[in-house]
Design a protein around this motif. Structure first.
Motif, short mmCIF file in Angstrom:
data_model
loop_
_atom_site.label_atom_id
_atom_site.label_comp_id
_atom_site.label_asym_id
_atom_site.label_seq_id
_atom_site.Cartn_x
_atom_site.Cartn_y
_atom_site.Cartn_z
N THR A 68 0.85 -1.20 0.00
CA THR A 68 0.00 0.00 0.00
C THR A 68 0.88 1.25 0.00
OG1 THR A 68 -0.05 0.15 2.37
CG2 THR A 68 -1.76 -1.17 1.39
N CYS A 70 0.89 3.79 1.98
CA CYS A 70 1.39 4.31 3.27
C CYS A 70 2.15 3.24 4.04
CB CYS A 70 0.28 4.86 4.14
SG CYS A 70 -1.35 4.60 3.58
N ALA A 71 2.92 2.42 3.31
CA ALA A 71 3.69 1.38 4.00
C ALA A 71 4.55 1.98 5.10
CB ALA A 71 4.57 0.66 2.99
N ARG A 72 4.56 1.32 6.25
CA ARG A 72 5.34 1.82 7.38
C ARG A 72 6.01 0.62 8.05
NH1 ARG A 72 4.57 6.08 11.43
NH2 ARG A 72 2.74 6.84 10.39
N LEU A 98 -2.90 5.45 13.05
CA LEU A 98 -1.60 4.91 12.68
C LEU A 98 -0.49 5.57 13.50
CD1 LEU A 98 -0.63 2.90 10.61
CD2 LEU A 98 -0.42 4.75 8.97
N GLU A 201 -7.85 -2.21 8.67
CA GLU A 201 -7.32 -1.14 7.82
C GLU A 201 -6.03 -0.56 8.44
OE1 GLU A 201 -8.36 -0.50 4.87
OE2 GLU A 201 -6.80 1.06 4.75
N LEU A 202 -6.05 -0.30 9.75
CA LEU A 202 -4.88 0.29 10.41
C LEU A 202 -3.68 -0.67 10.38
CD1 LEU A 202 -6.33 2.05 13.59
CD2 LEU A 202 -5.23 3.12 11.61
N THR A 204 -3.16 -3.03 8.21
CA THR A 204 -2.70 -3.08 6.81
C THR A 204 -1.74 -1.93 6.54
OG1 THR A 204 -4.79 -4.07 6.14
CG2 THR A 204 -3.49 -3.07 4.39
N GLN A 205 -2.12 -0.73 7.00
CA GLN A 205 -1.26 0.42 6.76
C GLN A 205 0.04 0.31 7.57
OE1 GLN A 205 -3.52 3.98 7.47
NE2 GLN A 205 -5.11 3.37 6.05
N TYR A 206 -0.06 -0.17 8.79
CA TYR A 206 1.11 -0.23 9.66
C TYR A 206 2.17 -1.19 9.13
CZ TYR A 206 3.91 -0.40 13.91
OH TYR A 206 4.95 -0.33 14.80
N GLY A 208 2.17 -2.42 6.08
CA GLY A 208 2.48 -2.09 4.69
C GLY A 208 1.84 -2.98 3.65
N GLU A 209 1.04 -3.93 4.05
CA GLU A 209 0.32 -4.74 3.06
C GLU A 209 -0.81 -5.51 3.75
OE1 GLU A 209 2.59 -8.16 1.51
OE2 GLU A 209 4.09 -7.59 3.00
#
Ligand SMILES: O=C(O)CCC(=O)C(=O)O
Length: 351
Positions: A68, A70-72, A98, A201-202, A204-206, A208-209
Protein backbone atom coordinates in the motif's frame (compact mmCIF):
# COMPACT_ATOMS: atom_id res chain seq x y z
CA UNK A 1 -33.49 -29.12 18.61
CA UNK A 2 -36.93 -28.09 17.29
CA UNK A 3 -38.18 -29.15 13.83
CA UNK A 4 -38.14 -25.50 12.67
CA UNK A 5 -34.48 -25.12 13.70
CA UNK A 6 -33.47 -28.31 11.90
CA UNK A 7 -35.32 -27.11 8.79
CA UNK A 8 -33.66 -23.67 8.92
CA UNK A 9 -30.23 -25.21 9.43
CA UNK A 10 -30.74 -27.58 6.49
CA UNK A 11 -31.89 -24.72 4.25
CA UNK A 12 -29.08 -22.31 5.19
CA UNK A 13 -26.53 -25.13 4.82
CA UNK A 14 -27.87 -25.80 1.32
CA UNK A 15 -27.70 -22.09 0.45
CA UNK A 16 -24.14 -21.95 1.80
CA UNK A 17 -23.05 -24.91 -0.34
CA UNK A 18 -24.62 -23.31 -3.43
CA UNK A 19 -22.81 -20.04 -2.64
CA UNK A 20 -19.49 -21.94 -2.40
CA UNK A 21 -20.17 -23.40 -5.89
CA UNK A 22 -21.48 -20.27 -7.55
CA UNK A 23 -19.34 -17.47 -6.12
CA UNK A 24 -15.90 -19.00 -6.48
CA UNK A 25 -13.42 -18.06 -9.20
CA UNK A 26 -11.17 -21.09 -9.60
CA UNK A 27 -8.34 -18.90 -10.95
CA UNK A 28 -8.52 -16.20 -8.26
CA UNK A 29 -8.62 -17.15 -4.60
CA UNK A 30 -8.48 -13.52 -3.38
CA UNK A 31 -11.57 -12.61 -5.41
CA UNK A 32 -13.31 -15.79 -4.21
CA UNK A 33 -12.60 -14.75 -0.60
CA UNK A 34 -14.10 -11.30 -1.22
CA UNK A 35 -17.25 -12.76 -2.80
CA UNK A 36 -17.80 -15.45 -0.20
CA UNK A 37 -17.09 -13.01 2.60
CA UNK A 38 -19.79 -10.66 1.28
CA UNK A 39 -22.23 -13.61 1.23
CA UNK A 40 -21.12 -14.68 4.71
CA UNK A 41 -21.92 -11.22 6.12
CA UNK A 42 -25.52 -11.64 4.95
CA UNK A 43 -25.92 -15.31 5.82
CA UNK A 44 -23.26 -17.00 7.97
CA UNK A 45 -23.16 -20.74 7.27
CA UNK A 46 -20.66 -23.46 8.09
CA UNK A 47 -19.95 -24.55 4.48
CA UNK A 48 -19.00 -20.97 3.56
CA UNK A 49 -16.94 -20.50 6.76
CA UNK A 50 -14.97 -23.69 6.03
CA UNK A 51 -14.37 -22.76 2.42
CA UNK A 52 -13.34 -19.23 3.38
CA UNK A 53 -10.72 -20.63 5.71
CA UNK A 54 -9.35 -22.90 2.95
CA UNK A 55 -9.27 -20.04 0.45
CA UNK A 56 -7.65 -17.63 2.90
CA UNK A 57 -4.90 -20.18 3.43
CA UNK A 58 -4.50 -20.63 -0.34
CA UNK A 59 -4.35 -16.84 -0.81
CA UNK A 60 -1.73 -16.60 1.92
CA UNK A 61 0.36 -19.13 -0.01
CA UNK A 62 0.06 -17.12 -3.15
CA UNK A 63 1.30 -14.07 -1.16
CA UNK A 64 -0.98 -11.89 -3.20
CA UNK A 65 -1.28 -8.81 -0.94
CA UNK A 66 -0.05 -5.70 -2.81
CA UNK A 67 2.04 -3.01 -1.08
CA UNK A 68 0.00 0.00 0.00
CA UNK A 69 1.03 3.60 -0.47
CA UNK A 70 1.39 4.31 3.27
CA UNK A 71 3.69 1.38 4.00
CA UNK A 72 5.34 1.82 7.38
CA UNK A 73 7.99 -0.47 8.77
CA UNK A 74 7.73 -1.45 12.41
CA UNK A 75 10.14 0.61 14.45
CA UNK A 76 12.99 -1.65 15.43
CA UNK A 77 14.09 -0.81 18.96
CA UNK A 78 17.42 0.96 19.34
CA UNK A 79 19.92 -0.52 21.80
CA UNK A 80 19.54 2.21 24.42
CA UNK A 81 16.01 3.27 25.23
CA UNK A 82 15.17 5.93 27.76
CA UNK A 83 13.26 5.06 30.92
CA UNK A 84 9.56 5.80 30.38
CA UNK A 85 7.77 8.16 32.77
CA UNK A 86 5.95 5.29 34.49
CA UNK A 87 2.51 6.33 33.28
CA UNK A 88 0.92 3.85 30.87
CA UNK A 89 -1.01 5.90 28.33
CA UNK A 90 -4.42 4.61 27.23
CA UNK A 91 -6.22 5.40 23.97
CA UNK A 92 -9.95 5.54 23.36
CA UNK A 93 -11.04 3.24 20.53
CA UNK A 94 -12.22 6.24 18.48
CA UNK A 95 -8.82 7.97 18.83
CA UNK A 96 -6.81 5.01 17.57
CA UNK A 97 -4.71 5.98 14.56
CA UNK A 98 -1.60 4.91 12.68
CA UNK A 99 0.46 7.61 14.41
CA UNK A 100 -0.81 6.62 17.85
CA UNK A 101 0.14 2.98 17.25
CA UNK A 102 3.65 3.98 16.14
CA UNK A 103 4.13 6.51 18.98
CA UNK A 104 2.92 4.23 21.77
CA UNK A 105 4.85 1.18 20.57
CA UNK A 106 7.96 3.34 20.35
CA UNK A 107 7.54 4.97 23.77
CA UNK A 108 5.86 2.27 25.89
CA UNK A 109 6.09 -0.93 23.84
CA UNK A 110 2.32 -1.25 23.41
CA UNK A 111 -0.97 0.52 22.75
CA UNK A 112 -3.65 0.08 25.41
CA UNK A 113 -6.99 0.64 23.69
CA UNK A 114 -9.93 1.24 26.02
CA UNK A 115 -13.26 -0.23 24.98
CA UNK A 116 -12.30 -1.55 21.55
CA UNK A 117 -15.10 -4.10 21.72
CA UNK A 118 -18.65 -3.57 23.05
CA UNK A 119 -19.52 -5.69 26.11
CA UNK A 120 -22.22 -7.58 24.16
CA UNK A 121 -19.73 -8.63 21.54
CA UNK A 122 -17.31 -9.81 24.25
CA UNK A 123 -20.12 -11.83 25.81
CA UNK A 124 -20.82 -13.51 22.45
CA UNK A 125 -17.13 -14.42 22.15
CA UNK A 126 -16.95 -15.81 25.70
CA UNK A 127 -19.90 -18.09 24.96
CA UNK A 128 -18.32 -19.05 21.63
CA UNK A 129 -15.09 -20.03 23.45
CA UNK A 130 -17.06 -22.16 25.93
CA UNK A 131 -18.96 -23.91 23.11
CA UNK A 132 -15.75 -24.51 21.19
CA UNK A 133 -13.97 -25.98 24.23
CA UNK A 134 -16.97 -28.27 24.83
CA UNK A 135 -17.04 -29.33 21.16
CA UNK A 136 -13.30 -30.02 21.27
CA UNK A 137 -13.92 -32.57 24.03
CA UNK A 138 -16.57 -34.23 21.84
CA UNK A 139 -14.12 -34.22 18.93
CA UNK A 140 -11.34 -35.73 21.05
CA UNK A 141 -13.64 -38.69 21.85
CA UNK A 142 -15.31 -39.16 18.46
CA UNK A 143 -12.76 -37.74 15.99
CA UNK A 144 -15.71 -36.14 14.17
CA UNK A 145 -15.73 -32.40 13.47
CA UNK A 146 -18.60 -30.46 15.01
CA UNK A 147 -20.28 -27.13 14.37
CA UNK A 148 -17.79 -25.27 16.59
CA UNK A 149 -14.68 -27.44 16.32
CA UNK A 150 -13.13 -28.72 13.09
CA UNK A 151 -9.30 -28.71 13.27
CA UNK A 152 -7.64 -27.15 10.24
CA UNK A 153 -5.49 -29.66 8.40
CA UNK A 154 -5.36 -28.42 4.81
CA UNK A 155 -1.58 -27.86 4.75
CA UNK A 156 0.23 -28.72 1.52
CA UNK A 157 3.74 -28.12 2.85
CA UNK A 158 5.58 -30.90 4.78
CA UNK A 159 7.62 -28.50 6.94
CA UNK A 160 4.49 -26.54 7.90
CA UNK A 161 2.72 -29.80 8.80
CA UNK A 162 5.63 -30.79 11.03
CA UNK A 163 5.69 -27.38 12.69
CA UNK A 164 1.92 -27.41 13.24
CA UNK A 165 2.15 -30.86 14.82
CA UNK A 166 4.79 -29.54 17.21
CA UNK A 167 2.63 -26.54 18.05
CA UNK A 168 -0.44 -28.72 18.60
CA UNK A 169 1.55 -30.86 21.03
CA UNK A 170 2.68 -27.70 22.86
CA UNK A 171 -0.92 -26.49 22.88
CA UNK A 172 -1.87 -29.69 24.71
CA UNK A 173 -0.26 -28.08 27.78
CA UNK A 174 -3.00 -25.45 27.69
CA UNK A 175 -6.26 -27.45 27.67
CA UNK A 176 -8.43 -24.32 27.74
CA UNK A 177 -6.75 -22.67 24.75
CA UNK A 178 -7.73 -23.34 21.13
CA UNK A 179 -6.39 -22.20 17.76
CA UNK A 180 -9.08 -19.93 16.29
CA UNK A 181 -8.56 -21.63 12.90
CA UNK A 182 -9.73 -24.92 14.44
CA UNK A 183 -13.17 -23.34 14.50
CA UNK A 184 -14.04 -21.91 11.04
CA UNK A 185 -17.07 -20.25 12.63
CA UNK A 186 -14.97 -18.40 15.23
CA UNK A 187 -12.29 -17.52 12.71
CA UNK A 188 -14.85 -15.86 10.40
CA UNK A 189 -16.43 -14.03 13.33
CA UNK A 190 -13.05 -12.76 14.53
CA UNK A 191 -12.06 -11.46 11.08
CA UNK A 192 -15.40 -9.67 10.79
CA UNK A 193 -15.12 -8.15 14.28
CA UNK A 194 -11.61 -6.85 13.63
CA UNK A 195 -12.76 -5.35 10.31
CA UNK A 196 -15.64 -3.54 12.01
CA UNK A 197 -13.35 -2.00 14.65
CA UNK A 198 -11.30 -0.44 11.83
CA UNK A 199 -8.21 -2.36 12.94
CA UNK A 200 -7.83 -4.38 9.73
CA UNK A 201 -7.32 -1.14 7.82
CA UNK A 202 -4.88 0.29 10.41
CA UNK A 203 -2.87 -2.94 10.62
CA UNK A 204 -2.70 -3.08 6.81
CA UNK A 205 -1.26 0.42 6.76
CA UNK A 206 1.11 -0.23 9.66
CA UNK A 207 2.72 -3.36 8.26
CA UNK A 208 2.48 -2.09 4.69
CA UNK A 209 0.32 -4.74 3.06
CA UNK A 210 -2.76 -6.86 3.48
CA UNK A 211 -1.98 -8.92 6.60
CA UNK A 212 -2.22 -12.63 7.27
CA UNK A 213 -3.26 -14.13 10.59
CA UNK A 214 -1.07 -16.91 11.91
CA UNK A 215 -2.66 -20.32 12.49
CA UNK A 216 -0.87 -21.10 15.72
CA UNK A 217 -0.65 -17.53 17.04
CA UNK A 218 -4.36 -16.74 16.83
CA UNK A 219 -5.65 -18.30 19.99
CA UNK A 220 -8.91 -18.28 21.96
CA UNK A 221 -8.25 -18.59 25.68
CA UNK A 222 -10.06 -19.27 28.90
CA UNK A 223 -7.33 -18.87 31.48
CA UNK A 224 -8.09 -20.14 34.99
CA UNK A 225 -6.12 -18.61 37.88
CA UNK A 226 -2.70 -20.21 38.39
CA UNK A 227 -0.57 -20.28 41.55
CA UNK A 228 2.15 -18.31 39.81
CA UNK A 229 2.75 -16.18 36.75
CA UNK A 230 3.69 -17.54 33.32
CA UNK A 231 7.20 -17.09 31.92
CA UNK A 232 8.45 -13.67 30.82
CA UNK A 233 8.80 -13.63 27.05
CA UNK A 234 9.13 -11.61 23.90
CA UNK A 235 7.45 -13.39 20.99
CA UNK A 236 10.38 -12.38 18.76
CA UNK A 237 12.40 -15.08 20.58
CA UNK A 238 10.58 -17.71 18.49
CA UNK A 239 8.96 -15.67 15.69
CA UNK A 240 12.25 -14.00 14.78
CA UNK A 241 13.22 -10.35 15.15
CA UNK A 242 12.64 -9.50 11.49
CA UNK A 243 8.97 -10.38 11.08
CA UNK A 244 6.56 -7.50 10.47
CA UNK A 245 3.79 -8.03 12.92
CA UNK A 246 1.21 -6.67 15.35
CA UNK A 247 -0.58 -8.70 17.99
CA UNK A 248 -4.08 -7.67 19.05
CA UNK A 249 -4.61 -9.11 22.53
CA UNK A 250 -8.19 -8.61 23.57
CA UNK A 251 -9.60 -8.94 27.10
CA UNK A 252 -13.04 -10.54 27.04
CA UNK A 253 -13.42 -10.20 30.82
CA UNK A 254 -12.17 -7.69 33.39
CA UNK A 255 -8.75 -8.98 34.39
CA UNK A 256 -5.50 -8.21 36.21
CA UNK A 257 -7.01 -8.22 39.68
CA UNK A 258 -9.44 -11.11 40.31
CA UNK A 259 -8.70 -12.92 37.06
CA UNK A 260 -5.32 -13.54 35.35
CA UNK A 261 -4.10 -10.57 33.34
CA UNK A 262 -0.75 -9.61 31.88
CA UNK A 263 2.40 -8.26 33.52
CA UNK A 264 4.19 -5.95 31.12
CA UNK A 265 7.31 -3.85 30.73
CA UNK A 266 6.02 -0.56 29.30
CA UNK A 267 9.19 0.21 27.41
CA UNK A 268 10.58 -0.35 23.92
CA UNK A 269 13.52 -2.75 24.13
CA UNK A 270 15.48 -5.16 21.95
CA UNK A 271 15.41 -8.94 22.44
CA UNK A 272 16.69 -10.03 25.87
CA UNK A 273 18.73 -13.21 26.54
CA UNK A 274 16.51 -16.26 26.97
CA UNK A 275 16.89 -19.53 28.86
CA UNK A 276 19.25 -18.14 31.53
CA UNK A 277 19.13 -19.46 35.13
CA UNK A 278 15.57 -19.43 36.48
CA UNK A 279 13.86 -19.14 33.06
CA UNK A 280 10.78 -21.42 32.68
CA UNK A 281 11.61 -22.35 29.05
CA UNK A 282 14.50 -21.97 26.65
CA UNK A 283 12.58 -19.15 24.89
CA UNK A 284 11.58 -17.35 28.10
CA UNK A 285 13.42 -14.84 30.26
CA UNK A 286 14.20 -15.29 33.93
CA UNK A 287 12.28 -13.16 36.43
CA UNK A 288 15.56 -12.24 38.16
CA UNK A 289 17.00 -10.88 34.95
CA UNK A 290 13.86 -8.81 34.28
CA UNK A 291 13.76 -7.40 37.83
CA UNK A 292 17.50 -6.62 37.82
CA UNK A 293 17.47 -4.96 34.40
CA UNK A 294 14.26 -2.96 34.87
CA UNK A 295 13.80 -2.51 38.64
CA UNK A 296 10.39 -1.13 39.60
CA UNK A 297 9.21 -0.79 36.00
CA UNK A 298 6.87 -3.78 35.70
CA UNK A 299 3.17 -2.91 35.49
CA UNK A 300 0.07 -5.10 35.95
CA UNK A 301 -2.72 -3.23 34.13
CA UNK A 302 -6.33 -3.73 35.22
CA UNK A 303 -7.99 -4.37 31.90
CA UNK A 304 -11.73 -3.99 31.48
CA UNK A 305 -13.82 -6.20 29.25
CA UNK A 306 -13.34 -5.10 25.61
CA UNK A 307 -9.90 -3.47 26.18
CA UNK A 308 -7.15 -4.36 23.72
CA UNK A 309 -3.38 -4.35 24.02
CA UNK A 310 -1.57 -4.01 20.70
CA UNK A 311 2.13 -4.85 20.50
CA UNK A 312 4.84 -6.50 18.43
CA UNK A 313 7.55 -9.14 18.79
CA UNK A 314 9.77 -7.03 21.07
CA UNK A 315 7.23 -6.44 23.84
CA UNK A 316 8.16 -8.08 27.16
CA UNK A 317 5.18 -9.64 28.96
CA UNK A 318 3.90 -12.67 30.83
CA UNK A 319 0.58 -14.12 32.02
CA UNK A 320 -0.07 -12.48 35.41
CA UNK A 321 -1.63 -14.76 37.98
CA UNK A 322 -1.66 -15.52 41.69
CA UNK A 323 -3.29 -17.98 44.11
CA UNK A 324 -5.63 -15.18 45.35
CA UNK A 325 -7.34 -14.78 41.98
CA UNK A 326 -10.79 -16.34 41.81
CA UNK A 327 -12.07 -15.97 38.23
CA UNK A 328 -11.22 -17.32 34.79
CA UNK A 329 -10.09 -14.79 32.23
CA UNK A 330 -11.22 -15.00 28.59
CA UNK A 331 -9.04 -13.41 25.94
CA UNK A 332 -8.02 -13.60 22.28
CA UNK A 333 -4.42 -13.41 21.15
CA UNK A 334 -4.19 -12.61 17.48
CA UNK A 335 -0.91 -12.04 15.60
CA UNK A 336 -1.18 -10.31 12.23
CA UNK A 337 1.87 -10.57 9.97
CA UNK A 338 3.03 -9.25 6.66
CA UNK A 339 2.84 -12.30 4.34
CA UNK A 340 6.21 -11.11 3.00
CA UNK A 341 7.84 -11.16 6.46
CA UNK A 342 6.11 -14.13 8.06
CA UNK A 343 7.78 -16.45 10.59
CA UNK A 344 9.43 -19.39 8.90
CA UNK A 345 7.48 -22.67 8.78
CA UNK A 346 4.34 -21.07 10.29
CA UNK A 347 1.06 -21.17 8.36
CA UNK A 348 -1.28 -18.27 7.81
CA UNK A 349 -4.55 -17.00 6.40
CA UNK A 350 -4.93 -13.86 4.34
CA UNK A 351 -7.27 -11.50 6.20
O1 LIG B 1 -3.00 -14.33 27.35
C1 LIG B 1 -1.95 -14.54 27.97
O2 LIG B 1 -1.92 -14.72 29.18
C2 LIG B 1 -0.64 -14.56 27.22
C3 LIG B 1 -0.71 -13.81 25.94
C4 LIG B 1 0.58 -13.74 25.22
O3 LIG B 1 1.61 -14.18 25.67
C5 LIG B 1 0.59 -13.11 23.90
O4 LIG B 1 -0.47 -12.65 23.44
O5 LIG B 1 1.68 -13.08 23.28
Amino acid sequence: MGRLNICTEWLTGKLGRSAVRLLQRKDNSVLSVARLQAFERLLPTLPVEKELLRLRHLSFHERSGGLTACARNPLAPSEATSKPNGQLRTTKAEDLSLDRIAQDINSQGCVWVKGLLPAQCAEYLRKAIDRTLADKQTYDKSNSPTQWYAPFSDLPDKEQKKELNKQRIAMGNYPTSIFAADSPKNFSTWIEIIRRTGLTELITQYIGERPALSLSKTVLRRQPPMERCGGWHQDGAFLGANVKTLNVWLALTDCGENAPGLDILPRRIGLMPTGTDGAHFKWSISDDLVQQTYPGEIVRPKFEVGDALIFDQFFLHRTASSAEMTKDRYAIESWFFSPEAFPERYSGFLV
